[in-house]
Design a protein around this motif. Structure first.
Motif, PDB file in Angstrom:
ATOM      1  N   LEU A 240    -102.577 114.633  68.920  1.00  0.00           N
ATOM      2  CA  LEU A 240    -103.113 114.845  67.572  1.00  0.00           C
ATOM      3  C   LEU A 240    -102.346 114.025  66.544  1.00  0.00           C
ATOM      4  N   TRP A 241    -101.022 114.036  66.636  1.00  0.00           N
ATOM      5  CA  TRP A 241    -100.211 113.259  65.691  1.00  0.00           C
ATOM      6  C   TRP A 241    -100.435 111.764  65.865  1.00  0.00           C
ATOM      7  N   TYR A 242    -100.593 111.321  67.104  1.00  0.00           N
ATOM      8  CA  TYR A 242    -100.910 109.908  67.328  1.00  0.00           C
ATOM      9  C   TYR A 242    -102.183 109.516  66.567  1.00  0.00           C
ATOM     10  N   GLY A 243    -103.207 110.362  66.672  1.00  0.00           N
ATOM     11  CA  GLY A 243    -104.477 110.058  66.017  1.00  0.00           C
ATOM     12  C   GLY A 243    -104.374 110.064  64.506  1.00  0.00           C
ATOM     13  N   ILE A 244    -103.679 111.065  63.950  1.00  0.00           N
ATOM     14  CA  ILE A 244    -103.569 111.166  62.487  1.00  0.00           C
ATOM     15  C   ILE A 244    -102.781 109.989  61.923  1.00  0.00           C
ATOM     16  N   ILE A 245    -101.592 109.729  62.502  1.00  0.00           N
ATOM     17  CA  ILE A 245    -100.751 108.654  61.974  1.00  0.00           C
ATOM     18  C   ILE A 245    -101.389 107.290  62.229  1.00  0.00           C
ATOM     19  N   GLY A 246    -101.993 107.121  63.424  1.00  0.00           N
ATOM     20  CA  GLY A 246    -102.679 105.856  63.712  1.00  0.00           C
ATOM     21  C   GLY A 246    -103.854 105.622  62.785  1.00  0.00           C
ATOM     22  N   GLY A 247    -104.608 106.692  62.454  1.00  0.00           N
ATOM     23  CA  GLY A 247    -105.722 106.561  61.518  1.00  0.00           C
ATOM     24  C   GLY A 247    -105.249 106.201  60.121  1.00  0.00           C
ATOM     25  N   LEU A 248    -104.156 106.817  59.675  1.00  0.00           N
ATOM     26  CA  LEU A 248    -103.604 106.485  58.357  1.00  0.00           C
ATOM     27  C   LEU A 248    -103.091 105.037  58.326  1.00  0.00           C
ATOM     28  N   LEU A 249    -102.479 104.595  59.431  1.00  0.00           N
ATOM     29  CA  LEU A 249    -102.023 103.209  59.497  1.00  0.00           C
ATOM     30  C   LEU A 249    -103.208 102.245  59.444  1.00  0.00           C
ATOM     31  N   ALA A 250    -104.297 102.583  60.154  1.00  0.00           N
ATOM     32  CA  ALA A 250    -105.500 101.745  60.129  1.00  0.00           C
ATOM     33  C   ALA A 250    -106.089 101.673  58.729  1.00  0.00           C
ATOM     34  N   TRP A 251    -106.111 102.808  58.030  1.00  0.00           N
ATOM     35  CA  TRP A 251    -106.619 102.823  56.646  1.00  0.00           C
ATOM     36  C   TRP A 251    -105.752 101.933  55.751  1.00  0.00           C
ATOM     37  N   TRP A 252    -104.442 101.998  55.913  1.00  0.00           N
ATOM     38  CA  TRP A 252    -103.542 101.190  55.092  1.00  0.00           C
ATOM     39  C   TRP A 252    -103.717  99.702  55.402  1.00  0.00           C
ATOM     40  N   LEU A 253    -103.844  99.342  56.683  1.00  0.00           N
ATOM     41  CA  LEU A 253    -104.034  97.944  57.053  1.00  0.00           C
ATOM     42  C   LEU A 253    -105.344  97.398  56.480  1.00  0.00           C
ATOM     43  N   THR A 254    -106.390  98.209  56.541  1.00  0.00           N
ATOM     44  CA  THR A 254    -107.678  97.784  55.981  1.00  0.00           C
ATOM     45  C   THR A 254    -107.578  97.610  54.474  1.00  0.00           C
ATOM     46  N   VAL A 258    -108.252  94.100  52.379  1.00  0.00           N
ATOM     47  CA  VAL A 258    -109.216  93.991  51.279  1.00  0.00           C
ATOM     48  C   VAL A 258    -108.513  93.497  50.014  1.00  0.00           C
ATOM     49  N   PHE A 259    -107.322  94.038  49.742  1.00  0.00           N
ATOM     50  CA  PHE A 259    -106.575  93.621  48.554  1.00  0.00           C
ATOM     51  C   PHE A 259    -106.178  92.148  48.648  1.00  0.00           C
ATOM     52  N   TRP A 260    -105.792  91.706  49.830  1.00  0.00           N
ATOM     53  CA  TRP A 260    -105.367  90.323  50.025  1.00  0.00           C
ATOM     54  C   TRP A 260    -106.529  89.351  49.846  1.00  0.00           C
ATOM     55  N   LEU A 261    -107.729  89.733  50.315  1.00  0.00           N
ATOM     56  CA  LEU A 261    -108.877  88.846  50.237  1.00  0.00           C
ATOM     57  C   LEU A 261    -109.618  88.930  48.905  1.00  0.00           C
ATOM     58  N   SER A 262    -109.411  90.004  48.158  1.00  0.00           N
ATOM     59  CA  SER A 262    -110.196  90.209  46.937  1.00  0.00           C
ATOM     60  C   SER A 262    -109.969  89.080  45.933  1.00  0.00           C
ATOM     61  N   HIS A 263    -108.727  88.589  45.811  1.00  0.00           N
ATOM     62  CA  HIS A 263    -108.453  87.505  44.870  1.00  0.00           C
ATOM     63  C   HIS A 263    -109.147  86.215  45.302  1.00  0.00           C
ATOM     64  N   LYS A 264    -109.133  85.928  46.609  1.00  0.00           N
ATOM     65  CA  LYS A 264    -109.806  84.733  47.111  1.00  0.00           C
ATOM     66  C   LYS A 264    -111.308  84.820  46.894  1.00  0.00           C
ATOM     67  N   ASP A 275    -120.296  87.419  39.583  1.00  0.00           N
ATOM     68  CA  ASP A 275    -119.309  88.471  39.316  1.00  0.00           C
ATOM     69  C   ASP A 275    -119.131  89.386  40.527  1.00  0.00           C
ATOM     70  N   PHE A 276    -119.341  88.835  41.727  1.00  0.00           N
ATOM     71  CA  PHE A 276    -119.239  89.639  42.941  1.00  0.00           C
ATOM     72  C   PHE A 276    -117.793  90.058  43.180  1.00  0.00           C
ATOM     73  N   ASP A 277    -117.595  91.336  43.495  1.00  0.00           N
ATOM     74  CA  ASP A 277    -116.283  91.886  43.844  1.00  0.00           C
ATOM     75  C   ASP A 277    -116.321  92.400  45.273  1.00  0.00           C
ATOM     76  N   LEU A 278    -115.245  92.141  46.003  1.00  0.00           N
ATOM     77  CA  LEU A 278    -115.169  92.579  47.397  1.00  0.00           C
ATOM     78  C   LEU A 278    -115.132  94.101  47.459  1.00  0.00           C
ATOM     79  N   LEU A 279    -115.992  94.659  48.291  1.00  0.00           N
ATOM     80  CA  LEU A 279    -116.066  96.114  48.456  1.00  0.00           C
ATOM     81  C   LEU A 279    -115.098  96.556  49.544  1.00  0.00           C
ATOM     82  N   GLY A 280    -114.392  97.647  49.303  1.00  0.00           N
ATOM     83  CA  GLY A 280    -113.501  98.232  50.299  1.00  0.00           C
ATOM     84  C   GLY A 280    -114.073  99.529  50.846  1.00  0.00           C
ATOM     85  N   LEU A 281    -113.214 100.315  51.472  1.00  0.00           N
ATOM     86  CA  LEU A 281    -113.630 101.608  52.012  1.00  0.00           C
ATOM     87  C   LEU A 281    -113.688 102.638  50.889  1.00  0.00           C
ATOM     88  N   SER A 282    -114.755 103.408  50.859  1.00  0.00           N
ATOM     89  CA  SER A 282    -114.849 104.508  49.907  1.00  0.00           C
ATOM     90  C   SER A 282    -114.001 105.680  50.395  1.00  0.00           C
TER      91      SER A 282
END
Length: 315
Positions: A240-254, A258-264, A275-282
Motif C-alpha cells: 500500500l505504501w509503495y503505491g501511495i508514495i509511487g503515485g505521489l512521485l508520479a504526480w510530481w514528475l508529471t 508540464v512546468f518545464w515544457l509550458s515556457h517552451k 494564446d495556447f497554454d499547456l494543460l496539466g493534470l486537474s
C-alpha cells in the motif's frame, strides 16, 4: 446485552488500533531498507509518470484539435445572378441544419472593399467596369459537422445547390487531424497498458523477495499458531505504501514536466500569434493517478503475498 455491545465495540476498537499500528510499522519497514525501497518507489513513480505524461500529451493534442476544428468552415461562392431574396432564403435554410453552427454573408461589394484594402489592388479594381467578385456565404461547422464524413456530405450537398457556383472546404487536413489524434489515443492506451503491467510485476517481485528474506520468521509465526491473514497484513501494508508514495512521485514528475515544457510551448504559441497554454493534470486527474498507483500496488501485493506465504510451511 449492553455488556455484549461494549465488548463488541472494544474488539472493533482494538482491531482498528492494531491495523493502524501495523500500517505505520510497515512504513518504518521501508525506512529500514532505504536503498531497495527508494529504487522500487522510483521505478513505480516513473512507470506511472510515463502514461500520465502521455495522457497530458493526448489531452493537449485534443485541445489543439478542437480549436483547429472549430475554425473549419465551408465557403459558398454564389452565382453572379443570385438575388438578395435567394441569398436570404438560402441563409435561413442553412442556419437550420444541425451541421452548421453559424452562417456569415459577405456581399460582392463588401468582398471588393476587403480585397482592395488587403491586397493593394485598389487601382486595378477601379479600372474594371463590373465587380468580378461573387457574394460569399461562410458556413461555420458545428461539432457534428466537423466530422470528416459529415463535412464531406455537407460539401457535396452545397455544391448541388442551384445558387452556389463553388463550395470549398479543405477536407484533407480535417481527415489528417482526426487520424493523428486517433492514432495518438491508441498509442497512449497501448503504452499505458504496458507500463501499468510493469507496476504489477515490480511490486509483486519486490514483495516476493521481502517474503523470502523473512522466511524463517514466517515459519516461527506459523509454528506458534499465527494465521496466514495475520502474517500477510504487514506485507500488504508495505505494498500500500509503495503505491501511495509511487503515485505521489508520479504526480510530481508529471507536474515538473508540464512546468518545464509550458515556457517552451508559450514561446512557440507566441510565434503563431496564439494564446495556447499547456494543460496539466486537474485535481480529479491527480487524485485518480495516485489512486490508480495505490490500487495496482494493492492488487499486485495481494496476489504475490497470498501465494508465497501459503507456500511457506514449517519444517
Amino acid at each position: 446485552m449492553s455488556k455484549y455491545k461494549l465488548s463488541l465495540l472494544q474488539r472493533l476498537a482494538m482491531y482498528g488500533k492494531d491495523h493502524i499500528r501495523q500500517l505505520f510499522a510497515s512504513l518504518g519497514e521501508l525506512w529500514r531498507t532505504p536503498l531497495s525501497s527508494l529504487m522500487t518507489i522510483a521505478v513505480l513513480g516513473v512507470s506511472l509518470a510515463l502514461p500520465a505524461s502521455f495522457y497530458v500529451l493526448l489531452k493537449n493534442a485534443e485541445s489543439v484539435s478542437a480549436v483547429w476544428q472549430s475554425k473549419a468552415q465551408i465557403s459558398l461562392y454564389l452565382q453572379q445572378s443570385t438575388t438578395e431574396q435567394q441569398v436570404t432564403e438560402l441563409q435561413t435554410r442553412l442556419a437550420a441544419l444541425p451541421e452548421i453552427d453559424k452562417v456569415t454573408y459577405i456581399s460582392a461589394e463588401q468582398g471588393r472593399d476587403d480585397f482592395k484594402g488587403a491586397a493593394g489592388f485598389a487601382e486595378a479594381l477601379d479600372l474594371l467596369a463590373d465587380n468580378p467578385l461573387p457574394a460569399v456565404l461562410i458556413l461555420g461547422l458545428s461539432e457534428t459537422g466537423r466530422l470528416p464524413e459529415a463535412a464531406e456530405q455537407l460539401l457535396a450537398d452545397m455544391n448541388a445547390e442551384p445558387t452556389v457556383d463553388t463550395a470549398r472546404l479543405d477536407m484533407a487536413w480535417l481527415a489528417r487531424l482526426s487520424g493523428i489524434v486517433d492514432l495518438l489515443r491508441q498509442a497512449v492506451v497501448g503504452m499505458a497498458s504496458l507500463l501499468l503491467a510493469g507496476v504489477l510485476l515490480v511490486v509483486g517481485n519486490t514483495l516476493r523477495l521481502n517474503i523470502l528474506n523473512s522466511r524463517y520468521e514466517i515459519e516461527v509465526m506459523k509454528l506458534v499458531g499465527a494465521t496466514d491473514r495475520f502474517i500477510q497484513r504487514p506485507f500488504l501494508y508495505v505494498g500500500l505504501w509503495y503505491g501511495i508514495i509511487g503515485g505521489l512521485l508520479a504526480w510530481w514528475l508529471t507536474l515538473v514536466m508540464v512546468f518545464w515544457l509550458s515556457h517552451k510551448v508559450s514561446a512557440l504559441a507566441d510565434l503563431y500569434q496564439s494564446d495556447f497554454d499547456l494543460l496539466g493534470l486537474s485535481l480529479e486527474e491527480s487524485v485518480l493517478l495516485v489512486a490508480t498507483g495505490t490500487l495496482l500496488s494493492l492488487l499486485a501485493s495481494g496476489f504475490s503475498v497470498r501465494r508465497h506465504i501459503r507456500a511457506i510451511e514449517p519444517q
